[in-house]
Design a protein around this motif. Structure first.
Motif, PDB file in Angstrom:
ATOM      1  N   LEU A 495     -55.546 -20.751  59.470  1.00 52.32           N
ATOM      2  CA  LEU A 495     -54.785 -21.416  60.604  1.00 52.32           C
ATOM      3  C   LEU A 495     -53.136 -20.672  60.358  1.00 52.32           C
ATOM      4  CD1 LEU A 495     -55.629 -25.017  60.350  1.00 52.32           C
ATOM      5  CD2 LEU A 495     -56.506 -23.431  61.869  1.00 52.32           C
ATOM      6  N   ASN A 496     -52.568 -20.644  61.490  1.00 51.71           N
ATOM      7  CA  ASN A 496     -51.158 -20.227  61.586  1.00 51.71           C
ATOM      8  C   ASN A 496     -50.488 -21.169  61.038  1.00 51.71           C
ATOM      9  OD1 ASN A 496     -50.856 -21.376  63.809  1.00 51.71           O
ATOM     10  ND2 ASN A 496     -51.163 -19.602  64.881  1.00 51.71           N
ATOM     11  N   ARG A 497     -49.030 -20.861  60.883  1.00 51.45           N
ATOM     12  CA  ARG A 497     -48.173 -22.056  60.509  1.00 51.45           C
ATOM     13  C   ARG A 497     -48.202 -23.230  61.702  1.00 51.45           C
ATOM     14  NH1 ARG A 497     -43.151 -23.531  62.385  1.00 51.45           N
ATOM     15  NH2 ARG A 497     -41.836 -24.287  60.997  1.00 51.45           N
ATOM     16  N   ASN A 498     -48.116 -23.225  62.775  1.00 47.96           N
ATOM     17  CA  ASN A 498     -47.964 -23.867  63.701  1.00 47.96           C
ATOM     18  C   ASN A 498     -49.523 -24.991  63.670  1.00 47.96           C
ATOM     19  OD1 ASN A 498     -45.371 -23.388  64.349  1.00 47.96           O
ATOM     20  ND2 ASN A 498     -45.755 -22.732  66.450  1.00 47.96           N
ATOM     21  N   GLN A 499     -50.464 -24.023  63.538  1.00 52.05           N
ATOM     22  CA  GLN A 499     -51.526 -24.896  63.560  1.00 52.05           C
ATOM     23  C   GLN A 499     -51.856 -25.622  62.610  1.00 52.05           C
ATOM     24  OE1 GLN A 499     -54.172 -21.368  63.739  1.00 52.05           O
ATOM     25  NE2 GLN A 499     -54.592 -21.531  66.030  1.00 52.05           N
ATOM     26  N   LYS A 500     -51.344 -25.366  61.314  1.00 52.70           N
ATOM     27  CA  LYS A 500     -51.246 -26.164  60.129  1.00 52.70           C
ATOM     28  C   LYS A 500     -50.405 -27.421  60.335  1.00 52.70           C
ATOM     29  CE  LYS A 500     -52.045 -22.436  56.904  1.00 52.70           C
ATOM     30  NZ  LYS A 500     -51.733 -21.917  55.689  1.00 52.70           N
ATOM     31  N   VAL A 502     -49.592 -28.724  63.396  1.00 47.78           N
ATOM     32  CA  VAL A 502     -50.166 -29.762  64.216  1.00 47.78           C
ATOM     33  C   VAL A 502     -51.317 -30.601  63.594  1.00 47.78           C
ATOM     34  CG1 VAL A 502     -51.757 -29.746  66.381  1.00 47.78           C
ATOM     35  CG2 VAL A 502     -49.796 -28.088  66.351  1.00 47.78           C
ATOM     36  N   ASP A 503     -52.053 -29.985  62.662  1.00 44.96           N
ATOM     37  CA  ASP A 503     -52.868 -30.941  61.971  1.00 44.96           C
ATOM     38  C   ASP A 503     -52.126 -31.988  61.156  1.00 44.96           C
ATOM     39  OD1 ASP A 503     -55.050 -29.426  62.730  1.00 44.96           O
ATOM     40  OD2 ASP A 503     -55.750 -28.163  61.185  1.00 44.96           O
ATOM     41  N   LYS A 506     -50.971 -34.739  63.273  1.00 45.44           N
ATOM     42  CA  LYS A 506     -52.184 -35.498  63.757  1.00 45.44           C
ATOM     43  C   LYS A 506     -52.607 -36.444  62.498  1.00 45.44           C
ATOM     44  CE  LYS A 506     -54.424 -32.653  66.954  1.00 45.44           C
ATOM     45  NZ  LYS A 506     -55.666 -31.791  67.637  1.00 45.44           N
ATOM     46  N   ARG A 603     -45.282 -28.011  75.320  1.00 39.95           N
ATOM     47  CA  ARG A 603     -45.947 -28.991  74.417  1.00 39.95           C
ATOM     48  C   ARG A 603     -45.215 -30.003  74.111  1.00 39.95           C
ATOM     49  NH1 ARG A 603     -48.649 -25.574  69.909  1.00 39.95           N
ATOM     50  NH2 ARG A 603     -46.436 -24.763  69.661  1.00 39.95           N
TER      51      ARG A 603
END
Length: 799
Positions: A495-500, A502-503, A506, A603
């Motif tokens: 995962l890239n930085r933003n995906q991490k 976002v997780d 959540k 977003r």
């Protein structure tokens, strides 16, 4: 695509079971969804000849017939009156089984014995749509040459096996009986029988003198062929043809229309028949429509034509929607004596757009929109004319008009055996590859010590070596491919930085008791009225959908609130008492109206709480927890306004001076608009892109404090409109490095506090990193802070 096994076997000599055929074709890429067996249960029904008819002595409605069934004559009583002596009919013998599993027995009908039953079309499982009216309400009358005593299933082709294939969009060549026969021949390595056409063109007249074809929209029509048939006799098509159409899902109409549908199913090329005498000036013009033009199509509906619609027109106006449906004005009818047969090739994307806009989906449009080989048009026209001659439906004029300015030629690709084996992980020999491709009608040639393959024009999906590899693999057998490891160095996905982040968001909100929701990006325009948005507010600048599912989903959302409030209402209606939800979604902001480019996608993070035990501060605390988790410093909550939220109970959120969102209680009027009564809801919408930009993933460690801390409290009385946040910011500024922390721990309004004022109590923690603070230092600093905030906010200490 429904495929009749009996029909397909005219082109490929397959001798195995239908189940094996379906299984093997599925494995080679043509997914068989189901198998039907029409006519299988019908038994002991034969062709009979009526040799005598008399009235029943005890009934005016019944007839007593003597029927020759080949080896004997039977007495059969019937209530149908559309028969005469000499007619050939379908006879269900004693013990026969007809449609519906009904068994026929010898019966006594009003004193006379009936030794069987004369059958109607429906009793044989036939669709009577293409039959004369007297046969729809009476018995099925067979042709005069029907062989007496023969099994009716053999004569009509009543028993069949029909496989329904789910084909991928890139294989329009398989949308035909011949196409699937080609697949079967390649899969089982058996010969394919080519289509044989023997057209006589019995009329001495020539077509160029009868029709003028003009193709104006050459970018939308690659080829247009017109042929003319004279002395047309409109009548029902033969039962065998009707049966083949029926099992493939098409209702018979008449011989001319049935032939066009028959050829479409057989070869995959849609055709259309015009009543030539109804074409003004004997002209065909293929052009774009004009705004305001209308046409009544064969289904009786008036269709409005736009300039993007490709039409077939005469000198007066449109007579057909190209590739989709003909017009009622030039429909082939019982009075038709001359037919103009169209076999054309239209550009798929235009047919698809027009079909969707008008809400028409036909067998023709289904094929055109996926792309058809232009070289197929000539064969289909000749095949249809041959059938017309064979069935005695008319006389075909010599020649045709063929407008084909840019012929499509076969493609050419190199056959690199090593490269293909590397792609597949196999060791297939060149001879095997060439044989497999030959079975698919892809021929190999040698040029300058290199092997090339010639791609037939009906395989427009094969454009590169990877496509050749796929063809070889599916015919060779996917189950025969060895299991191999990747040949190159594999990289590890992560995962890239933003995906991490976002997780992380959540997980944090889930840990705070919230549940994630997903709502549609399409909303109703009325949602902005329900939210109370001003008419000139930027939130009403929306992207409208050209082909919406309905008014309720006709625009792209510019806020997450409509979806969130709908979810709250739904859950309350389901008797949910505690609702805590969040959504990470996208809003769509047009750059300009009308649209000239794609909208800006932003977003957003939406949160909501609806629970009588939870309030504004619970939601605010969840947001602060999230900000802390994301290591975002400098977030400030300050009074604000929002058209959907309660005045005085709304706050704006900023991070480092940039607006990050809003939070507040939903206005009672908005709650009422959404049908929510006697409940309070608190919502927040945050700029997710800003939060991700401000968030930090850096983790810093520092040693535990070596020196003790000292706590002091201060309670001040200030005016009601002074916020606790502004006081805390002032305390932090005045406290400097020695002030470690400040917290609000009490808000009081009561008898000891004047009206219009409130008491705010703060706990301050002091600590130095290099020494233990003395009481004198702490008291002096605390006193300075107190004087500073009292002076700035015009307050006083609470006694």
């Amino acid at each position: 695509m429904k495929v009749s096994l009996k029909w397909m076997m005219e082109y490929v000599d397959y001798r195995g079971s239908v189940e094996e055929l379906a299984k093997r074709l599925t494995m080679s890429g043509s997914s068989a969804e189901s198998i039907e067996y029409p006519g299988r249960d019908i038994k002991n029904v034969v062709v009979g000849e009526i040799i005598k008819i008399e009235k029943h002595p005890d009934s005016d409605k019944l007839l007593v017939t003597i029927v020759n069934v080949g080896d004997r004559a039977l007495q059969i009583i019937t209530g149908a009156h559309n028969i005469k002596e000499g007619d050939r009919v379908a006879v269900a013998l004693p013990g026969a089984i007809i449609e519906g599993g009904i068994e026929i027995k010898v019966q006594n009908i009003k004193g006379l014995e009936s030794q069987g039953m004369l059958c109607s079309a429906k009793e044989l499982g036939l669709d009577d749509h293409g039959l004369p009216e007297d046969m729809k309400s009476g018995l099925l009358i067979l042709p005069e040459d029907a062989p007496v005593g023969n099994d009716i299933k053999d004569y009509i082709g009543l028993e069949d096996a029909v496989i329904d294939f789910e084909l991928t969009p890139n294989r329009p060549d398989c949308l035909s009986i011949v196409g699937m026969a080609r697949e079967a021949a390649a899969t089982f390595n058996i010969p394919l029988t080519p289509v044989s056409i023997n057209l006589k063109e019995e009329s001495g007249e020539r077509i160029p003198d009868k029709v003028n074809v003009t193709v104006e929209a050459r970018d939308l029509c690659k080829r247009y062929i017109a042929r003319i048939i004279k002395d047309v006799k409109i009548k029902p098509s033969p039962l065998w043809m009707q049966r083949r159409l029926q099992v493939c899902g098409i209702r018979p109409i008449n011989n001319i229309v049935d032939i066009t549908n028959y050829v479409m199913l057989e070869l995959g090329q849609p055709l259309h028949a015009f009543d030539y005498d109804k074409l003004t000036g004997g002209s065909i013009i293929v052009r774009r429509g004009n705004n305001g033009e209308k046409i009544t199509t064969l289904d009786g509906q008036v269709r409005e034509i736009s300039e993007d619609t490709l039409v077939i027109a005469d000198k007066k106006g449109p007579v057909a929607l190209a590739g989709i449906m003909g017009g009622a004005e030039t429909e082939v009818s019982a009075e038709t004596r001359t037919v103009l047969l169209e076999s054309a090739n239209f550009w798929g994307p235009n047919i698809r757009r027009t079909s969707r806009r008008l809400g028409i989906r036909t067998e023709a449009s289904l094929r055109f929109e996926k792309g058809i080989d232009p070289n197929l048009a000539s064969m289909a026209a000749e095949r249809a004319c041959e059938l017309i001659e064979r069935l005695g439906a008319g006389r075909v004029l010599k020649g045709c008009v063929d407008v084909y300015p840019e012929p499509v030629l076969p493609g050419k690709l190199p056959l690199r055996v090593d490269r293909l084996n590397a792609l597949l992980g196999t060791e297939i020999s060149k001879e095997q590859m060439v044989d497999i491709l030959r079975r698919l009608e892809i021929e190999a040639i040698e040029e300058s010590d290199q092997t090339f393959v010639i791609i037939p024009t009906f395989r427009a999906d094969i454009t590169q070596e990877a496509d050749l590899a796929e063809e070889i693999a599916r015919i060779y057998g996917y189950d025969n491919l060895p299991s191999t490891l990747p040949g190159s160095i594999a990289t590890c996905g992560k995962l890239n930085r933003n995906q991490k982040l976002v997780d992380e968001i959540k997980q944090t909100l889930t840990g705070c008791g919230f549940s994630e929701i997903y709502t549609y990006s399409f909303i109703s325009p009325s949602a902005f009225d329900a939210l109370g948005a001003p008419e000139d507010h930027e939130i009403r600048r929306i992207v409208k959908i050209i082909n919406p599912l309905g008014e309720e989903q006709s625009v792209m959302r510019t806020t997450l609130l409509p979806g969130i409030l709908e979810v709250i209402r739904f859950n309350l209606n389901q008797k949910r008492e505690s609702i805590r939800i969040f959504e990470l979604g996208t809003i769509y902001i047009p750059r300009q109206i009308p649209l000239k480019e794609l909208p800006v996608e932003k977003r957003r993070l939406g949160l909501a709480v609806c629970d009588e035990n939870l309030d504004f501060y619970y939601l605010k605390g969840a947001i602060e927890t999230l900000l802390l988790k994301l290591k975002i410093r400098g977030a400030v909550f300050y009074p604000g306004e929002h058209f959907s939220l309660h005045p005085g109970r709304t706050a704006k959120i900023s991070v480092d001076g940039e607006i990050a969102g809003f939070i507040g209680e939903v206005h009672p009027d908005v709650m009422e608009n959404y049908g929510i009564e006697d409940k309070r809801a608190y919502v927040a919408e945050l700029d997710l892109d800003l939060l991700l930009d401000k968030a930090s993933t850096e983790v810093k460690f520092q040693p535990l404090p070596r020196f003790p801390a000292a706590d002091r409290d201060v309670a001040i009385v200030v005016e009601e409109d002074v916020t606790a946040g502004s006081i805390m910011e002032t305390i932090k500024e005045a406290g400097g490095e020695l002030l470690e922390n400040v917290e609000l721990f009490d808000v009081y309004r009561g008898n000891q506090i004047p009206e219009g004022y409130k008491s705010l109590a703060f706990s301050l923690t002091y600590r130095a990193k290099d020494r233990t603070l003395t009481d004198e230092e702490i008291n002096r600093l605390h006193s300075n802070i107190t004087e500073h905030i009292l002076k700035k906010f015009n307050g006083r200490l609470r006694e």
